[in-house]
Scaffold this motif. Sequence first.
Motif, PDB file in Angstrom:
ATOM      1  N   GLU A 145       0.834  -1.210   0.000  1.00 33.37           N
ATOM      2  CA  GLU A 145       0.000   0.000   0.000  1.00 33.37           C
ATOM      3  C   GLU A 145       0.862   1.252   0.000  1.00 33.37           C
ATOM      4  O   GLU A 145       1.853   1.340   0.722  1.00 33.37           O
ATOM      5  CB  GLU A 145      -0.929   0.014   1.217  1.00 33.37           C
ATOM      6  N   THR A 146       0.489   2.186  -0.835  1.00 30.23           N
ATOM      7  CA  THR A 146       1.124   3.503  -0.882  1.00 30.23           C
ATOM      8  C   THR A 146       0.041   4.554  -0.967  1.00 30.23           C
ATOM      9  O   THR A 146      -0.624   4.698  -1.997  1.00 30.23           O
ATOM     10  CB  THR A 146       2.065   3.643  -2.103  1.00 30.23           C
ATOM     11  N   ASP A 147      -0.186   5.250   0.130  1.00 28.76           N
ATOM     12  CA  ASP A 147      -1.175   6.331   0.179  1.00 28.76           C
ATOM     13  C   ASP A 147      -2.518   5.943  -0.427  1.00 28.76           C
ATOM     14  O   ASP A 147      -3.090   6.655  -1.251  1.00 28.76           O
ATOM     15  CB  ASP A 147      -0.623   7.571  -0.534  1.00 28.76           C
ATOM     16  N   GLY A 148      -3.029   4.791  -0.015  1.00 30.92           N
ATOM     17  CA  GLY A 148      -4.355   4.372  -0.460  1.00 30.92           C
ATOM     18  C   GLY A 148      -4.359   3.475  -1.689  1.00 30.92           C
ATOM     19  O   GLY A 148      -5.366   2.821  -1.977  1.00 30.92           O
ATOM     20  N   LEU A 149      -3.256   3.460  -2.420  1.00 29.05           N
ATOM     21  CA  LEU A 149      -3.135   2.566  -3.580  1.00 29.05           C
ATOM     22  C   LEU A 149      -2.710   1.193  -3.061  1.00 29.05           C
ATOM     23  O   LEU A 149      -1.678   1.063  -2.417  1.00 29.05           O
ATOM     24  CB  LEU A 149      -2.109   3.105  -4.565  1.00 29.05           C
ATOM     25  N   LYS A 150      -3.507   0.165  -3.346  1.00 36.51           N
ATOM     26  CA  LYS A 150      -3.232  -1.164  -2.826  1.00 36.51           C
ATOM     27  C   LYS A 150      -3.009  -2.159  -3.956  1.00 36.51           C
ATOM     28  O   LYS A 150      -3.788  -2.214  -4.897  1.00 36.51           O
ATOM     29  CB  LYS A 150      -4.396  -1.648  -1.946  1.00 36.51           C
ATOM     30  N   LEU A 151      -1.935  -2.929  -3.802  1.00 34.71           N
ATOM     31  CA  LEU A 151      -1.614  -3.981  -4.762  1.00 34.71           C
ATOM     32  C   LEU A 151      -1.700  -5.332  -4.065  1.00 34.71           C
ATOM     33  O   LEU A 151      -1.140  -5.516  -2.988  1.00 34.71           O
ATOM     34  CB  LEU A 151      -0.197  -3.787  -5.325  1.00 34.71           C
ATOM     35  N   TYR A 152      -2.425  -6.258  -4.705  1.00 34.19           N
ATOM     36  CA  TYR A 152      -2.542  -7.619  -4.199  1.00 34.19           C
ATOM     37  C   TYR A 152      -1.832  -8.546  -5.189  1.00 34.19           C
ATOM     38  O   TYR A 152      -2.438  -9.020  -6.157  1.00 34.19           O
ATOM     39  CB  TYR A 152      -4.016  -8.010  -4.065  1.00 34.19           C
ATOM     40  N   LEU A 189      -3.531   2.064 -14.002  1.00 35.31           N
ATOM     41  CA  LEU A 189      -3.617   3.072 -12.938  1.00 35.31           C
ATOM     42  C   LEU A 189      -4.680   4.103 -13.257  1.00 35.31           C
ATOM     43  O   LEU A 189      -5.412   4.572 -12.368  1.00 35.31           O
ATOM     44  CB  LEU A 189      -2.252   3.737 -12.744  1.00 35.31           C
ATOM     45  N   GLN A 190      -4.785   4.465 -14.522  1.00 38.67           N
ATOM     46  CA  GLN A 190      -5.801   5.434 -14.933  1.00 38.67           C
ATOM     47  C   GLN A 190      -7.203   4.866 -14.731  1.00 38.67           C
ATOM     48  O   GLN A 190      -8.139   5.598 -14.393  1.00 38.67           O
ATOM     49  CB  GLN A 190      -5.597   5.823 -16.400  1.00 38.67           C
ATOM     50  N   GLU A 191      -7.349   3.554 -14.901  1.00 34.33           N
ATOM     51  CA  GLU A 191      -8.656   2.912 -14.725  1.00 34.33           C
ATOM     52  C   GLU A 191      -9.143   2.989 -13.284  1.00 34.33           C
ATOM     53  O   GLU A 191     -10.357   2.967 -13.040  1.00 34.33           O
ATOM     54  CB  GLU A 191      -8.596   1.448 -15.174  1.00 34.33           C
ATOM     55  N   VAL A 192      -8.210   3.077 -12.332  1.00 32.85           N
ATOM     56  CA  VAL A 192      -8.635   3.225 -10.934  1.00 32.85           C
ATOM     57  C   VAL A 192      -8.661   4.691 -10.519  1.00 32.85           C
ATOM     58  O   VAL A 192      -8.813   5.021  -9.337  1.00 32.85           O
ATOM     59  CB  VAL A 192      -7.745   2.410  -9.965  1.00 32.85           C
ATOM     60  N   GLY A 193      -8.479   5.592 -11.490  1.00 32.59           N
ATOM     61  CA  GLY A 193      -8.610   7.019 -11.216  1.00 32.59           C
ATOM     62  C   GLY A 193      -7.322   7.766 -10.988  1.00 32.59           C
ATOM     63  O   GLY A 193      -7.346   8.917 -10.537  1.00 32.59           O
ATOM     64  N   LEU A 194      -6.180   7.143 -11.294  1.00 39.60           N
ATOM     65  CA  LEU A 194      -4.887   7.791 -11.067  1.00 39.60           C
ATOM     66  C   LEU A 194      -4.187   8.015 -12.401  1.00 39.60           C
ATOM     67  O   LEU A 194      -3.676   7.078 -13.014  1.00 39.60           O
ATOM     68  CB  LEU A 194      -4.009   6.933 -10.149  1.00 39.60           C
ATOM     69  N   GLU A 207      -0.761 -11.658  -5.174  1.00 41.24           N
ATOM     70  CA  GLU A 207      -1.249 -13.019  -5.365  1.00 41.24           C
ATOM     71  C   GLU A 207      -2.564 -13.047  -6.142  1.00 41.24           C
ATOM     72  O   GLU A 207      -2.842 -13.990  -6.888  1.00 41.24           O
ATOM     73  CB  GLU A 207      -1.439 -13.723  -4.016  1.00 41.24           C
ATOM     74  N   ARG A 208      -3.373 -12.001  -5.983  1.00 37.12           N
ATOM     75  CA  ARG A 208      -4.642 -11.924  -6.720  1.00 37.12           C
ATOM     76  C   ARG A 208      -4.474 -11.315  -8.102  1.00 37.12           C
ATOM     77  O   ARG A 208      -5.369 -11.390  -8.934  1.00 37.12           O
ATOM     78  CB  ARG A 208      -5.643 -11.038  -5.961  1.00 37.12           C
ATOM     79  N   LEU A 209      -3.319 -10.622  -8.317  1.00 39.23           N
ATOM     80  CA  LEU A 209      -3.105  -9.826  -9.526  1.00 39.23           C
ATOM     81  C   LEU A 209      -4.203  -8.768  -9.648  1.00 39.23           C
ATOM     82  O   LEU A 209      -4.849  -8.619 -10.685  1.00 39.23           O
ATOM     83  CB  LEU A 209      -3.082 -10.718 -10.778  1.00 39.23           C
ATOM     84  N   GLU A 210      -4.383  -8.019  -8.564  1.00 39.66           N
ATOM     85  CA  GLU A 210      -5.385  -6.947  -8.531  1.00 39.66           C
ATOM     86  C   GLU A 210      -4.778  -5.662  -7.958  1.00 39.66           C
ATOM     87  O   GLU A 210      -3.898  -5.712  -7.095  1.00 39.66           O
ATOM     88  CB  GLU A 210      -6.596  -7.348  -7.678  1.00 39.66           C
ATOM     89  N   LEU A 211      -5.303  -4.544  -8.444  1.00 39.56           N
ATOM     90  CA  LEU A 211      -4.884  -3.225  -7.981  1.00 39.56           C
ATOM     91  C   LEU A 211      -6.136  -2.443  -7.624  1.00 39.56           C
ATOM     92  O   LEU A 211      -7.119  -2.454  -8.381  1.00 39.56           O
ATOM     93  CB  LEU A 211      -4.121  -2.495  -9.093  1.00 39.56           C
ATOM     94  N   SER A 212      -6.122  -1.782  -6.483  1.00 36.25           N
ATOM     95  CA  SER A 212      -7.313  -1.020  -6.086  1.00 36.25           C
ATOM     96  C   SER A 212      -6.928   0.334  -5.524  1.00 36.25           C
ATOM     97  O   SER A 212      -5.859   0.516  -4.931  1.00 36.25           O
ATOM     98  CB  SER A 212      -8.131  -1.801  -5.052  1.00 36.25           C
ATOM     99  N   PHE A 213      -7.826   1.283  -5.743  1.00 36.97           N
ATOM    100  CA  PHE A 213      -7.672   2.626  -5.178  1.00 36.97           C
ATOM    101  C   PHE A 213      -9.067   3.140  -4.889  1.00 36.97           C
ATOM    102  O   PHE A 213      -9.935   3.159  -5.771  1.00 36.97           O
ATOM    103  CB  PHE A 213      -6.954   3.551  -6.150  1.00 36.97           C
ATOM    104  N   GLU A 214      -9.261   3.515  -3.608  1.00 35.23           N
ATOM    105  CA  GLU A 214     -10.578   3.911  -3.145  1.00 35.23           C
ATOM    106  C   GLU A 214     -11.564   2.779  -3.459  1.00 35.23           C
ATOM    107  O   GLU A 214     -11.380   1.666  -3.001  1.00 35.23           O
ATOM    108  CB  GLU A 214     -10.975   5.259  -3.748  1.00 35.23           C
ATOM    109  N   ARG A 215     -12.565   2.985  -4.290  1.00 34.01           N
ATOM    110  CA  ARG A 215     -13.555   1.924  -4.517  1.00 34.01           C
ATOM    111  C   ARG A 215     -13.414   1.249  -5.875  1.00 34.01           C
ATOM    112  O   ARG A 215     -14.284   0.475  -6.278  1.00 34.01           O
ATOM    113  CB  ARG A 215     -14.972   2.495  -4.378  1.00 34.01           C
ATOM    114  N   LYS A 216     -12.313   1.515  -6.571  1.00 35.91           N
ATOM    115  CA  LYS A 216     -12.123   0.927  -7.900  1.00 35.91           C
ATOM    116  C   LYS A 216     -11.043  -0.149  -7.854  1.00 35.91           C
ATOM    117  O   LYS A 216     -10.010   0.025  -7.202  1.00 35.91           O
ATOM    118  CB  LYS A 216     -11.752   2.007  -8.913  1.00 35.91           C
TER     119      LYS A 216
END
Length: 234
Positions: free
Chosen positions: A133-140, A206-211, A142-151
């Motif tokens: 996690e970096t300032d709300g940006l979360k990388l998983y 990253l743009q898809e999650v709003g960044l 093992e799941r191959l998923e990236l999330s930020f806020e609700r995306k």
Amino acid sequence: MQKIMIVEDEPKLANHLKSHIEKYGYDVRIVNDFEHVMDNFREMKPELVLLDINLPSFDGYYWCRQIRTESVCPVIFISARIGEMDQVMALENGGDDYITKPFSPEIVMAKIRSQLRRAYGEYATKVEERVLETDGLKLYPERLELSFERKTVSLSKKESDIIESLMERYPRVTGREDLLEKLWDEQTYVDENTLNVNITRVRKKLQEVGLKDVVETVRGTGYRLNVSWKEIKE
């Protein structure tokens, strides 16, 4: 229902395998487009792949290497090649098992069940899921998923590795050579544009999650994660 993908250019054999495996409750799909095997793989997201070696255009070794850039799902080679070196090549290129033709369908089923147990079932290695996690940006990873806020977006294995490197090095620069070493082994020739293409894909995710514009190019050195979104939120 677990999904199994068959990559075999003998239609009669492929359909015979499909019919037999489906009797055991699996969702089985046959790849007919041998130019775009990875497109089929990404769409299906199978738990296991049955892969022939002798295929049109690119052989099974090539496609197994491509699968390994994005997934660790079991790959079982099925081939008429009986040489010891062929079996070694299959394992060296990322395969998990090797079956020679002709074969018994029950042997195929036994090997399928064995690999699925090892990868996902009672014999699977239990590991605690990592979260970066970096300032709300979360990388998983093992799941191959990236999330930020609700995306949340899905990632390829290479996209995940690049983002992981950027987050681990933040706020320092991640060098191009470091990324190349992490993503590709020394035996694989990497075109100058290959890393650029993958960085572009990472930026799109990253743009898809709003960044937007958060991967900064440091000329002559590499790339750095730019957390300017934190300033915008504040």
